[in-house]
Design a protein around this motif. Structure first.
Motif, mmCIF file in Angstrom:
data_model
loop_
_atom_site.group_PDB
_atom_site.id
_atom_site.type_symbol
_atom_site.label_atom_id
_atom_site.label_comp_id
_atom_site.label_asym_id
_atom_site.label_seq_id
_atom_site.Cartn_x
_atom_site.Cartn_y
_atom_site.Cartn_z
ATOM 1 N N GLN A 1 -64.852 23.115 47.615
ATOM 2 C CA GLN A 1 -64.180 24.299 47.103
ATOM 3 C C GLN A 1 -62.798 24.466 47.727
ATOM 4 O OE1 GLN A 1 -65.403 26.191 44.521
ATOM 5 N NE2 GLN A 1 -63.314 26.997 44.532
ATOM 6 N N LYS A 2 -62.658 24.101 49.002
ATOM 7 C CA LYS A 2 -61.343 24.259 49.650
ATOM 8 C C LYS A 2 -60.310 23.336 49.016
ATOM 9 C CE LYS A 2 -62.201 21.036 53.512
ATOM 10 N NZ LYS A 2 -62.280 20.899 54.988
ATOM 11 N N VAL A 3 -60.737 22.165 48.520
ATOM 12 C CA VAL A 3 -59.830 21.242 47.837
ATOM 13 C C VAL A 3 -59.397 21.844 46.498
ATOM 14 C CG1 VAL A 3 -59.617 18.964 46.755
ATOM 15 C CG2 VAL A 3 -60.793 19.204 48.959
ATOM 16 N N ILE A 4 -60.370 22.383 45.762
ATOM 17 C CA ILE A 4 -60.057 23.027 44.478
ATOM 18 C C ILE A 4 -59.088 24.188 44.692
ATOM 19 C CG2 ILE A 4 -61.013 24.330 42.543
ATOM 20 C CD1 ILE A 4 -63.619 22.768 42.916
ATOM 21 N N ASP A 5 -59.366 25.017 45.683
ATOM 22 C CA ASP A 5 -58.516 26.185 45.945
ATOM 23 C C ASP A 5 -57.106 25.780 46.332
ATOM 24 O OD1 ASP A 5 -60.692 27.784 45.402
ATOM 25 O OD2 ASP A 5 -61.191 28.145 47.515
ATOM 26 N N GLU A 6 -56.991 24.743 47.150
ATOM 27 C CA GLU A 6 -55.670 24.303 47.603
ATOM 28 C C GLU A 6 -54.848 23.772 46.425
ATOM 29 O OE1 GLU A 6 -52.564 21.603 48.760
ATOM 30 O OE2 GLU A 6 -54.486 20.893 47.929
ATOM 31 N N ARG A 7 -55.471 22.989 45.559
ATOM 32 C CA ARG A 7 -54.762 22.446 44.399
ATOM 33 C C ARG A 7 -54.391 23.553 43.416
ATOM 34 N NH1 ARG A 7 -58.472 16.938 43.436
ATOM 35 N NH2 ARG A 7 -57.792 15.903 45.367
ATOM 36 N N LEU A 8 -55.293 24.501 43.228
ATOM 37 C CA LEU A 8 -55.014 25.615 42.327
ATOM 38 C C LEU A 8 -53.842 26.442 42.844
ATOM 39 C CD1 LEU A 8 -55.900 27.136 39.767
ATOM 40 C CD2 LEU A 8 -57.495 28.436 41.198
ATOM 41 N N ARG B 1 -51.391 25.343 44.687
ATOM 42 C CA ARG B 1 -50.173 24.536 44.493
ATOM 43 C C ARG B 1 -49.684 24.632 43.056
ATOM 44 N NH1 ARG B 1 -52.244 18.900 46.598
ATOM 45 N NH2 ARG B 1 -50.479 18.120 45.386
ATOM 46 N N LEU B 2 -50.603 24.550 42.115
ATOM 47 C CA LEU B 2 -50.212 24.609 40.710
ATOM 48 C C LEU B 2 -49.691 25.997 40.347
ATOM 49 C CD1 LEU B 2 -50.064 23.054 38.051
ATOM 50 C CD2 LEU B 2 -52.366 23.873 37.516
ATOM 51 N N ASN B 3 -50.348 27.040 40.804
ATOM 52 C CA ASN B 3 -49.890 28.397 40.508
ATOM 53 C C ASN B 3 -48.529 28.684 41.133
ATOM 54 O OD1 ASN B 3 -52.072 29.116 38.902
ATOM 55 N ND2 ASN B 3 -53.273 29.894 40.617
ATOM 56 N N SER B 4 -48.282 28.128 42.300
ATOM 57 C CA SER B 4 -46.961 28.284 42.922
ATOM 58 C C SER B 4 -45.887 27.624 42.065
ATOM 59 C CB SER B 4 -46.965 27.676 44.323
ATOM 60 O OG SER B 4 -47.814 28.401 45.182
ATOM 61 N N CYS B 5 -46.211 26.451 41.530
ATOM 62 C CA CYS B 5 -45.287 25.754 40.633
ATOM 63 C C CYS B 5 -44.999 26.599 39.397
ATOM 64 C CB CYS B 5 -45.875 24.409 40.234
ATOM 65 S SG CYS B 5 -44.940 23.525 38.952
ATOM 66 N N ILE B 6 -46.042 27.173 38.801
ATOM 67 C CA ILE B 6 -45.889 27.993 37.586
ATOM 68 C C ILE B 6 -45.038 29.222 37.890
ATOM 69 C CG2 ILE B 6 -47.141 29.437 35.939
ATOM 70 C CD1 ILE B 6 -49.497 27.397 36.303
ATOM 71 N N ASN B 7 -45.280 29.860 39.035
ATOM 72 C CA ASN B 7 -44.489 31.037 39.392
ATOM 73 C C ASN B 7 -43.029 30.684 39.628
ATOM 74 O OD1 ASN B 7 -46.707 32.758 39.244
ATOM 75 N ND2 ASN B 7 -47.282 32.437 41.375
ATOM 76 N N SER B 8 -42.782 29.515 40.200
ATOM 77 C CA SER B 8 -41.391 29.065 40.419
ATOM 78 C C SER B 8 -40.694 28.831 39.089
ATOM 79 C CB SER B 8 -41.381 27.774 41.239
ATOM 80 O OG SER B 8 -41.917 27.998 42.532
ATOM 81 N N LEU B 9 -41.424 28.249 38.134
ATOM 82 C CA LEU B 9 -40.841 27.992 36.819
ATOM 83 C C LEU B 9 -40.512 29.301 36.095
ATOM 84 C CD1 LEU B 9 -43.145 25.062 35.635
ATOM 85 C CD2 LEU B 9 -40.716 24.916 36.210
ATOM 86 N N LYS B 10 -41.345 30.305 36.258
ATOM 87 C CA LYS B 10 -41.085 31.613 35.650
ATOM 88 C C LYS B 10 -39.788 32.202 36.181
ATOM 89 C CE LYS B 10 -45.908 33.008 34.863
ATOM 90 N NZ LYS B 10 -46.988 33.928 35.311
ATOM 91 N N LYS B 11 -39.553 32.068 37.478
ATOM 92 C CA LYS B 11 -38.338 32.623 38.083
ATOM 93 C C LYS B 11 -37.101 31.880 37.565
ATOM 94 C CE LYS B 11 -40.636 34.068 42.358
ATOM 95 N NZ LYS B 11 -40.762 33.837 43.810
ATOM 96 N N VAL B 12 -37.221 30.566 37.411
ATOM 97 C CA VAL B 12 -36.099 29.763 36.937
ATOM 98 C C VAL B 12 -35.760 30.111 35.482
ATOM 99 C CG1 VAL B 12 -35.370 27.404 36.316
ATOM 100 C CG2 VAL B 12 -36.496 27.851 38.526
ATOM 101 N N ASN B 13 -36.830 30.372 34.673
ATOM 102 C CA ASN B 13 -36.632 30.599 33.246
ATOM 103 C C ASN B 13 -36.283 32.040 32.884
ATOM 104 O OD1 ASN B 13 -37.167 27.905 32.600
ATOM 105 N ND2 ASN B 13 -39.383 28.262 32.560
#
Length: 348
Positions: free
Chosen positions: A326-333, A335-347
């Motif tokens: 579960q800790k692996v799933i949480d860590e990857r999730l 990371r992906l959500n951080s990427c999505i939030n960064s893209l929202k700020k850029v756009n």
């Protein structure tokens, strides 16, 4: 005094539409809506079984409502409806023996819906799914695909007051698979869209959920392109960015096919927005394969991305696969959500 009811809905738009039919059933039998759970003689929880988190929320609510019923001496019966009882009534009875019973969605759908006060109107055009994605409980909860006749769909739409509605959603687990009939002839989903717009001119905007990438046809893209009333946001769940994992998921397409589809949609419909769903941490997913998903999200130009960590559903093929920690799933999730939030700020 007539009995009163209150319905609490979990999950997707189809569940919301099911709750409208449950309200229709209860009102046909003389019940009146209550503003809150404590004021109701009949309390209905319309459930979702897609994720373990959703089921835990339902059990938590059941315990809370049963506690209130006992401590406040409420004259109230509690019922469950939806996907959870469709999957395993025996387990529910074991965990919630105080439950008074179940309401069947198939029975409720025989009654006209009591429409919610919402800018959206929902009409279900088909039930069930035959895709059997490895992670998905829907085929077991909803059964095989069953398409409604076009005349029945049109009659329901024509009963809707669109003066306060902004959009009509046509719903199905995989709307692309719609295979109903009109005047004795088989029609496809793109043909149904054109028929709705031709026969139901009061519809202000038309949208649909959900499309499967393997079934997204050139005919459907062409209909969207030429019909201005069809919403330009197309929800097209990719689920993962790696071909091996997509194969494990039994999704039936490759990333190359998916990206070709995006390019085709954007070429034919320049204003199109593509939203998607992604599962992180599917069994046996490597970090490199997760990185493929990360890069897909970073470069594909999605308008909206719904993410979720993998959740094993008993009875599905994926539930038999060795899970990641579960800790692996949480860590990857994260990371992906951080990427999505960064893209929202850029756009912005």
């Amino acid at each position: 005094m007539p009995e009163t009811y209150h319905i609490i809905t979990f999950g997707c738009q189809m569940n919301k539409n099911d709750s409208e039919h449950l309200a229709g059933l209860l009102e046909f039998n003389g019940c009146q809506p209550a503003d809150n759970p404590e004021a109701a003689n009949i309390l209905v929880l319309n459930t979702c079984a897609v994720r373990d988190k959703a089921e835990r929320r339902v059990y938590g609510q059941l315990e809370n409502f049963n506690y209130l019923r006992r401590t406040k001496n409420l004259d109230q019966k509690i019922f469950l409806a939806g996907c959870m009882p469709a999957c395993n009534k025996a387990e529910i009875k074991k965990r919630a023996p105080f439950l008074d019973g179940f309401l069947e969605i198939e029975e409720a759908r025989r009654y006209p819906p009591r429409r919610a006060d919402s800018p959206e109107a929902w009409v279900t055009i088909m039930q069930g799914c035959d895709n059997y994605c490895a992670y998905c409980i829907v085929p077991y909860a909803r059964g095989h695909e069953r398409s409604r006749g076009a005349e029945e769909i049109l009659a329901e739409i024509q009963q809707i007051d669109f003066s306060r509605r902004e959009v009509l959603f046509l719903l199905g687990q995989n709307v692309n698979s719609y295979a109903g009939e009109f005047q004795g002839q088989k029609i496809s989903f793109p043909q149904l869209l054109e028929l709705v717009l031709q026969k139901c001119t009061a519809v202000p905007k038309l949208a649909f959920l959900t499309s499967h990438p393997k079934d997204m046809s050139d005919e459907l893209i062409s209909v969207i392109a030429r019909q201005a009333k069809i919403d330009r946001e197309i929800h097209l769940p990719v689920q993962h960015g790696n071909d091996r994992v997509l194969q494990l998921m039994n999704r039936g397409y490759t990333i190359k096919h998916y990206l070709t589809l995006l390019a085709k949609i954007r070429a034919r419909i320049p204003s199109a927005k593509i939203s998607t769903d992604i599962i992180v941490g599917f069994p046996d997913e490597t970090d490199a394969e997760f990185q493929d998903t990360y890069e897909l999200v970073r470069t594909a130009g999605f308008s909206r991305v719904n993410t979720a960590g993998f959740s094993a559903r008993a009875g599905t093929a994926a539930a038999k696969m060795p899970p990641l920690e579960q800790k692996v799933i949480d860590e990857r999730l994260n990371r992906l959500n951080s990427c999505i939030n960064s893209l929202k700020k850029v756009n912005k």
